[in-house]
Design a protein around this motif. Structure first.
Motif, PDB file in Angstrom:
ATOM      1  N   ARG A  74       5.476   6.081   0.205  1.00  0.00           N
ATOM      2  CA  ARG A  74       5.836   5.369  -1.016  1.00  0.00           C
ATOM      3  C   ARG A  74       7.181   5.835  -1.584  1.00  0.00           C
ATOM      4  NH1 ARG A  74       4.378   0.820  -2.833  1.00  0.00           N
ATOM      5  NH2 ARG A  74       4.457   1.517  -4.992  1.00  0.00           N
ATOM      6  N   LYS A  75       7.582   7.051  -1.232  1.00  0.00           N
ATOM      7  CA  LYS A  75       8.872   7.572  -1.694  1.00  0.00           C
ATOM      8  C   LYS A  75      10.044   6.972  -0.918  1.00  0.00           C
ATOM      9  CE  LYS A  75       6.924  12.110  -2.906  1.00  0.00           C
ATOM     10  NZ  LYS A  75       6.907  13.542  -2.504  1.00  0.00           N
ATOM     11  N   CYS A  76       9.747   6.294   0.161  1.00  0.00           N
ATOM     12  CA  CYS A  76      10.802   5.714   1.004  1.00  0.00           C
ATOM     13  C   CYS A  76      11.239   4.381   0.392  1.00  0.00           C
ATOM     14  CB  CYS A  76      10.272   5.523   2.425  1.00  0.00           C
ATOM     15  SG  CYS A  76      11.472   4.800   3.535  1.00  0.00           S
ATOM     16  N   VAL A  83       3.366  -0.413   1.202  1.00  0.00           N
ATOM     17  CA  VAL A  83       2.711   0.552   2.087  1.00  0.00           C
ATOM     18  C   VAL A  83       1.238   0.185   2.158  1.00  0.00           C
ATOM     19  CG1 VAL A  83       2.115   2.968   2.496  1.00  0.00           C
ATOM     20  CG2 VAL A  83       4.347   2.381   1.511  1.00  0.00           C
ATOM     21  N   ILE A  84       0.749  -0.047   3.368  1.00  0.00           N
ATOM     22  CA  ILE A  84      -0.638  -0.468   3.588  1.00  0.00           C
ATOM     23  C   ILE A  84      -1.276   0.462   4.604  1.00  0.00           C
ATOM     24  CG2 ILE A  84      -2.146  -2.325   4.418  1.00  0.00           C
ATOM     25  CD1 ILE A  84       0.084  -4.309   3.618  1.00  0.00           C
ATOM     26  N   VAL A  85      -2.458   0.963   4.300  1.00  0.00           N
ATOM     27  CA  VAL A  85      -3.210   1.770   5.261  1.00  0.00           C
ATOM     28  C   VAL A  85      -4.116   0.840   6.059  1.00  0.00           C
ATOM     29  CG1 VAL A  85      -4.920   3.597   5.570  1.00  0.00           C
ATOM     30  CG2 VAL A  85      -3.166   3.816   3.791  1.00  0.00           C
ATOM     31  N   ALA A  86      -3.946   0.858   7.367  1.00  0.00           N
ATOM     32  CA  ALA A  86      -4.773   0.052   8.259  1.00  0.00           C
ATOM     33  C   ALA A  86      -5.780   0.970   8.945  1.00  0.00           C
ATOM     34  CB  ALA A  86      -3.896  -0.642   9.304  1.00  0.00           C
ATOM     35  N   GLY A 132      -5.926   4.764  -5.412  1.00  0.00           N
ATOM     36  CA  GLY A 132      -5.036   3.714  -5.899  1.00  0.00           C
ATOM     37  C   GLY A 132      -4.144   3.094  -4.846  1.00  0.00           C
ATOM     38  N   GLY A 133      -4.412   3.385  -3.575  1.00  0.00           N
ATOM     39  CA  GLY A 133      -3.606   2.832  -2.490  1.00  0.00           C
ATOM     40  C   GLY A 133      -4.083   1.456  -2.061  1.00  0.00           C
ATOM     41  N   ILE A 134      -3.333   0.863  -1.148  1.00  0.00           N
ATOM     42  CA  ILE A 134      -3.691  -0.433  -0.570  1.00  0.00           C
ATOM     43  C   ILE A 134      -4.167  -0.201   0.850  1.00  0.00           C
ATOM     44  CG2 ILE A 134      -2.842  -2.714   0.103  1.00  0.00           C
ATOM     45  CD1 ILE A 134      -0.704  -2.420  -2.077  1.00  0.00           C
ATOM     46  N   GLY A 135      -5.331  -0.723   1.177  1.00  0.00           N
ATOM     47  CA  GLY A 135      -5.875  -0.549   2.520  1.00  0.00           C
ATOM     48  C   GLY A 135      -6.464  -1.838   3.050  1.00  0.00           C
ATOM     49  N   ILE A 136      -6.493  -1.947   4.371  1.00  0.00           N
ATOM     50  CA  ILE A 136      -7.069  -3.122   5.029  1.00  0.00           C
ATOM     51  C   ILE A 136      -7.962  -2.649   6.169  1.00  0.00           C
ATOM     52  CG2 ILE A 136      -6.565  -5.141   6.467  1.00  0.00           C
ATOM     53  CD1 ILE A 136      -4.058  -5.615   4.901  1.00  0.00           C
ATOM     54  N   MET A 137      -9.165  -3.202   6.241  1.00  0.00           N
ATOM     55  CA  MET A 137     -10.045  -2.923   7.371  1.00  0.00           C
ATOM     56  C   MET A 137      -9.596  -3.750   8.568  1.00  0.00           C
ATOM     57  SD  MET A 137     -12.535  -0.704   7.239  1.00  0.00           S
ATOM     58  CE  MET A 137     -13.797  -1.298   8.344  1.00  0.00           C
ATOM     59  N   THR A 138      -9.496  -3.110   9.710  1.00  0.00           N
ATOM     60  CA  THR A 138      -9.081  -3.792  10.932  1.00  0.00           C
ATOM     61  C   THR A 138     -10.179  -3.679  11.990  1.00  0.00           C
ATOM     62  OG1 THR A 138      -8.018  -1.813  11.817  1.00  0.00           O
ATOM     63  CG2 THR A 138      -6.654  -3.276  10.474  1.00  0.00           C
ATOM     64  N   VAL A 191      10.011  -6.819   9.117  1.00  0.00           N
ATOM     65  CA  VAL A 191      10.024  -5.540   9.842  1.00  0.00           C
ATOM     66  C   VAL A 191       8.801  -4.732   9.434  1.00  0.00           C
ATOM     67  CG1 VAL A 191      11.235  -3.343  10.185  1.00  0.00           C
ATOM     68  CG2 VAL A 191      12.540  -5.479  10.054  1.00  0.00           C
ATOM     69  N   ILE A 192       8.148  -4.158  10.406  1.00  0.00           N
ATOM     70  CA  ILE A 192       6.956  -3.345  10.187  1.00  0.00           C
ATOM     71  C   ILE A 192       7.247  -1.926  10.660  1.00  0.00           C
ATOM     72  CG2 ILE A 192       4.472  -3.125  10.619  1.00  0.00           C
ATOM     73  CD1 ILE A 192       5.320  -5.828   9.363  1.00  0.00           C
ATOM     74  N   ILE A 193       6.937  -0.925   9.838  1.00  0.00           N
ATOM     75  CA  ILE A 193       7.079   0.481  10.219  1.00  0.00           C
ATOM     76  C   ILE A 193       5.686   1.082  10.389  1.00  0.00           C
ATOM     77  CG2 ILE A 193       8.078   2.728   9.667  1.00  0.00           C
ATOM     78  CD1 ILE A 193      10.197   0.590   9.958  1.00  0.00           C
ATOM     79  N   ASN A 194       5.439   1.671  11.538  1.00  0.00           N
ATOM     80  CA  ASN A 194       4.143   2.270  11.870  1.00  0.00           C
ATOM     81  C   ASN A 194       4.231   3.783  11.678  1.00  0.00           C
ATOM     82  OD1 ASN A 194       1.772   3.201  13.003  1.00  0.00           O
ATOM     83  ND2 ASN A 194       2.126   2.308  15.025  1.00  0.00           N
TER      84      ASN A 194
END
Length: 202
Positions: free
Chosen positions: A10-12, A18-21, A35-41, A64-67
Motif C-alpha cells: 500500500r505504500k507503493c 492492492v488485492i489479496v488473492a 481492513g484489506g481487500i481480498g478475493i477468494m480464488t 498492469v498487474i503486479i504479483n
C-alpha cells in the motif's frame, strides 16, 4: 505476515489498488479483519500467476498487474515501484526483479534461481544452477570475474499478456528447472528486468 506485506504494498504509490488473492478462507477473513481487500480464488491454481489471472479477469479496468508474494514481509515499496516502472515502456510485456549475488552460498544454492540478462535488461534464461559457466576460472572465483544475478520473486504483467501466458502448456524447460517463467521465455515472451540492491527474506 500477510498484513505486513499488504501494508508494504500500500505504500507503493504507483499501485492503484492492492488485492489479496487466496483460496484459504482463514486468510481471507484475516485480510478483511484488518481492513484489506481480498478475493477468494479457485483452489486448483498451479501458481500465483494463475491466481493473479483469475483476479485480473474480474478487474478489466487495470492494464498492469503486479504479483507480490504473500510470504515476503520484507518486500520494500521501492522494489515494487521498480517493477511497475518497467511498464512505462509500452513494449514491455512482463517484468521482474533481480539482485546481484554476493556470496558463493547464494550462487550455488539451487533454491536461489539465477538470471542471465541481455544488454536490453531482458531475461535470457533462469536456472537453479550457476550460469554462465565461467571457463578458465575455478568456480570459487567466479564472483570475482563475472556479475551474477539472482531472481527476486515479484512479477509484473500486462493484463492481456497475463491471460495469454496462463493458457500456455507447461514447457520442457519449465519442467526441467521447475521455474514457470521459463514457459514464457520458451514461447517467445519478453521479460524486462529491473535491478534492486535491497534484500528480501521469505
Amino acid at each position: 505476515m500477510i498484513q505486513r506485506v499488504y501494508e508494504q504494498a500500500r505504500k507503493c504509490t504507483p499501485l492503484q489498488e492492492v488485492i489479496v488473492a487466496t483460496d484459504n478462507e482463514r486468510i481471507l477473513q484475516h485480510v478483511l479483519d484488518f481492513g484489506g481487500i481480498g478475493i477468494m480464488t479457485s483452489a486448483d491454481h498451479q501458481s500465483g500467476t494463475d491466481r493473479c489471472a483469475e483476479v485480473a479477469s474480474q478487474h478489466p479496468e487495470y492494464n498492469v498487474i503486479i504479483n507480490i508474494q504473500g510470504d515476503e514481509p520484507f518486500i520494500d515499496p521501492e522494489q515494487i515501484s521498480k517493477v511497475a516502472a518497467c511498464f512505462n515502456s509500452a513494449d514491455v510485456q512482463l517484468a521482474t526483479l533481480v539482485k546481484k549475488i554476493e556470496t558463493l552460498e547464494e550462487l550455488n544454492d539451487p533454491n536461489t534461481p539465477k538470471v542471465i540478462i541481455n544488454k536490453n535488461s531482458e531475461a535470457i534464461y533462469f536456472s537453479r544452477t550457476p550460469l554462465p559457466y565461467h571457463r578458465g576460472y575455478e568456480s570459487h572465483k567466479w564472483l570475482e570475474h563475472f556479475t551474477y544475478y539472482k531472481h527476486i520473486g515479484i512479477y509484473g504483467y500486462r493484463a492481456d499478456i497475463l491471460q495469454q501466458i496462463t493458457k500456455l502448456p507447461i514447457s520442457s524447460l519449465e519442467k526441467a528447472e521447475a521455474l514457470e517463467q521459463l514457459r514464457w521465455i520458451e514461447n517467445g515472451y519478453g521479460i524486462k528486468v529491473a535491478e534492486t540492491s535491497l534484500e528480501t527474506h521469505a
